[in-house]
Design an enzyme around this catalytic site. Structure first.
Site, PDB file in Angstrom:
ATOM      1  N   PRO A 119      32.004  45.489  45.472  1.00  0.00           N
ATOM      2  CA  PRO A 119      31.316  46.159  46.567  1.00  0.00           C
ATOM      3  C   PRO A 119      32.243  46.616  47.690  1.00  0.00           C
ATOM      4  O   PRO A 119      33.181  45.920  48.069  1.00  0.00           O
ATOM      5  CB  PRO A 119      30.314  45.128  47.072  1.00  0.00           C
ATOM      6  CG  PRO A 119      30.749  43.829  46.524  1.00  0.00           C
ATOM      7  CD  PRO A 119      31.525  44.121  45.287  1.00  0.00           C
ATOM      8  N   ASN A 120      31.933  47.798  48.173  1.00  0.00           N
ATOM      9  CA  ASN A 120      32.569  48.445  49.322  1.00  0.00           C
ATOM     10  C   ASN A 120      33.988  48.946  49.053  1.00  0.00           C
ATOM     11  O   ASN A 120      34.578  49.585  49.910  1.00  0.00           O
ATOM     12  CB  ASN A 120      32.552  47.537  50.556  1.00  0.00           C
ATOM     13  CG  ASN A 120      31.145  47.185  50.956  1.00  0.00           C
ATOM     14  OD1 ASN A 120      30.290  48.065  51.069  1.00  0.00           O
ATOM     15  ND2 ASN A 120      30.872  45.910  51.139  1.00  0.00           N
ATOM     16  N   ARG A 146      37.284  52.612  55.233  1.00  0.00           N
ATOM     17  CA  ARG A 146      36.738  51.329  55.691  1.00  0.00           C
ATOM     18  C   ARG A 146      37.859  50.451  56.250  1.00  0.00           C
ATOM     19  O   ARG A 146      38.801  50.121  55.549  1.00  0.00           O
ATOM     20  CB  ARG A 146      36.075  50.599  54.534  1.00  0.00           C
ATOM     21  CG  ARG A 146      35.582  49.220  54.906  1.00  0.00           C
ATOM     22  CD  ARG A 146      35.069  48.475  53.680  1.00  0.00           C
ATOM     23  NE  ARG A 146      34.702  47.126  54.048  1.00  0.00           N
ATOM     24  CZ  ARG A 146      34.906  46.066  53.282  1.00  0.00           C
ATOM     25  NH1 ARG A 146      35.461  46.199  52.099  1.00  0.00           N
ATOM     26  NH2 ARG A 146      34.539  44.880  53.690  1.00  0.00           N
ATOM     27  N   TYR A 173      42.547  47.358  55.169  1.00  0.00           N
ATOM     28  CA  TYR A 173      42.626  47.839  53.796  1.00  0.00           C
ATOM     29  C   TYR A 173      43.529  49.055  53.601  1.00  0.00           C
ATOM     30  O   TYR A 173      43.711  49.510  52.481  1.00  0.00           O
ATOM     31  CB  TYR A 173      41.214  48.161  53.279  1.00  0.00           C
ATOM     32  CG  TYR A 173      40.310  46.963  53.292  1.00  0.00           C
ATOM     33  CD1 TYR A 173      40.468  45.945  52.362  1.00  0.00           C
ATOM     34  CD2 TYR A 173      39.310  46.821  54.245  1.00  0.00           C
ATOM     35  CE1 TYR A 173      39.646  44.828  52.375  1.00  0.00           C
ATOM     36  CE2 TYR A 173      38.485  45.706  54.263  1.00  0.00           C
ATOM     37  CZ  TYR A 173      38.656  44.715  53.327  1.00  0.00           C
ATOM     38  OH  TYR A 173      37.852  43.611  53.339  1.00  0.00           O
ATOM     39  N   ASN A 216      38.817  42.847  41.380  1.00  0.00           N
ATOM     40  CA  ASN A 216      38.675  42.632  42.819  1.00  0.00           C
ATOM     41  C   ASN A 216      37.172  42.566  43.070  1.00  0.00           C
ATOM     42  O   ASN A 216      36.515  43.603  43.207  1.00  0.00           O
ATOM     43  CB  ASN A 216      39.317  43.757  43.625  1.00  0.00           C
ATOM     44  CG  ASN A 216      39.258  43.497  45.114  1.00  0.00           C
ATOM     45  OD1 ASN A 216      38.430  42.728  45.586  1.00  0.00           O
ATOM     46  ND2 ASN A 216      40.124  44.159  45.867  1.00  0.00           N
ATOM     47  N   ALA A 219      33.366  40.902  48.262  1.00  0.00           N
ATOM     48  CA  ALA A 219      32.638  39.782  48.857  1.00  0.00           C
ATOM     49  C   ALA A 219      31.943  38.901  47.818  1.00  0.00           C
ATOM     50  O   ALA A 219      31.641  37.737  48.097  1.00  0.00           O
ATOM     51  CB  ALA A 219      31.621  40.295  49.877  1.00  0.00           C
ATOM     52  N   GLU A 232      42.593  37.995  39.358  1.00  0.00           N
ATOM     53  CA  GLU A 232      41.807  38.274  40.568  1.00  0.00           C
ATOM     54  C   GLU A 232      42.740  38.854  41.627  1.00  0.00           C
ATOM     55  O   GLU A 232      43.812  38.304  41.882  1.00  0.00           O
ATOM     56  CB  GLU A 232      41.182  36.973  41.054  1.00  0.00           C
ATOM     57  CG  GLU A 232      40.372  37.101  42.319  1.00  0.00           C
ATOM     58  CD  GLU A 232      39.861  35.750  42.817  1.00  0.00           C
ATOM     59  OE1 GLU A 232      39.185  35.757  43.860  1.00  0.00           O
ATOM     60  OE2 GLU A 232      40.138  34.703  42.199  1.00  0.00           O
ATOM     61  N   HIS A 251      42.990  40.620  45.649  1.00  0.00           N
ATOM     62  CA  HIS A 251      42.402  40.930  46.949  1.00  0.00           C
ATOM     63  C   HIS A 251      43.432  41.691  47.762  1.00  0.00           C
ATOM     64  O   HIS A 251      44.600  41.295  47.816  1.00  0.00           O
ATOM     65  CB  HIS A 251      41.976  39.654  47.685  1.00  0.00           C
ATOM     66  CG  HIS A 251      40.924  38.905  46.941  1.00  0.00           C
ATOM     67  ND1 HIS A 251      39.603  39.302  46.935  1.00  0.00           N
ATOM     68  CD2 HIS A 251      41.007  37.828  46.135  1.00  0.00           C
ATOM     69  CE1 HIS A 251      38.919  38.488  46.165  1.00  0.00           C
ATOM     70  NE2 HIS A 251      39.748  37.589  45.661  1.00  0.00           N
ATOM     71  N   ARG A 272      41.484  35.277  57.010  1.00  0.00           N
ATOM     72  CA  ARG A 272      40.238  35.888  57.475  1.00  0.00           C
ATOM     73  C   ARG A 272      39.200  34.813  57.728  1.00  0.00           C
ATOM     74  O   ARG A 272      39.512  33.636  57.848  1.00  0.00           O
ATOM     75  CB  ARG A 272      39.796  36.925  56.442  1.00  0.00           C
ATOM     76  CG  ARG A 272      40.872  38.024  56.315  1.00  0.00           C
ATOM     77  CD  ARG A 272      40.465  39.220  55.559  1.00  0.00           C
ATOM     78  NE  ARG A 272      39.327  39.887  56.158  1.00  0.00           N
ATOM     79  CZ  ARG A 272      38.591  40.761  55.491  1.00  0.00           C
ATOM     80  NH1 ARG A 272      38.866  41.056  54.232  1.00  0.00           N
ATOM     81  NH2 ARG A 272      37.575  41.357  56.073  1.00  0.00           N
TER      82      ARG A 272
END
Length: 144
Positions: A9-10, A17, A22, A72, A75, A96, A98, A105
């Site tokens: 998502p996103n 964004r 990012y 990735n 969330a 995985e 990120h 964060r």
């Protein structure tokens, strides 16, 4: 070697964004760079904001005989037992990734439900994390 990149998502909003987190590059433009830099690898990409579609794609990747998956989960990393179960249920190796350093964060981002089922996790290297993941698959192949 065939590698599928699955973004959650996103991540379709990369480039616009929160560029301070990012970056300002779209994933499509970065993907072109990956294809150019790893011409010996057959790369494919997929993005969805929908949890079930990500699970379906993970399962399809095994059927399509990908050598590896770079995931990735966005969330969903911190909330989706279903994606974690999907990763643990397939034989295809998953790395995985990120873009941001999730440990720098919010506290909720410090826990990954996916990591224990992945062969490794790369976090905090920006988009270069995808390059590192591809290289990890290539290094594993060379070692075998």
């Amino acid at each position: 070697m065939k590698i599928l990149i699955i973004n959650g998502p996103n991540l379709n909003l990369l480039g616009t964004r929160q560029p301070e987190i990012y970056g300002s590059k779209t994933f499509d433009s970065y993907f072109s760079e990956l294809q150019f830099g790893f011409q010996e690898v057959e790369l494919a990409k997929y993005q969805s904001n929908v949890e079930g579609e990500l699970i379906n794609k993970l399962q399809e990747a095994q059927e399509q005989e990908y050598d590896g998956i770079i995931l990735n989960p966005g969330a969903y990393t911190h909330t989706s037992l279903a994606i974690a179960d999907a990763v643990s249920s397939i034989k295809t190796a998953v790395v995985e990734v990120h873009i941001s350093n999730v440990m720098d964060r919010e506290q909720i981002r410090h826990t990954s439900l996916i990591s224990k089922n992945a062969v490794g996790t790369i976090s905090g290297f920006g988009l270069n994390g995808y390059k590192l993941a591809i290289q990890s698959f290539l290094n594993t192949r060379e070692a075998n």
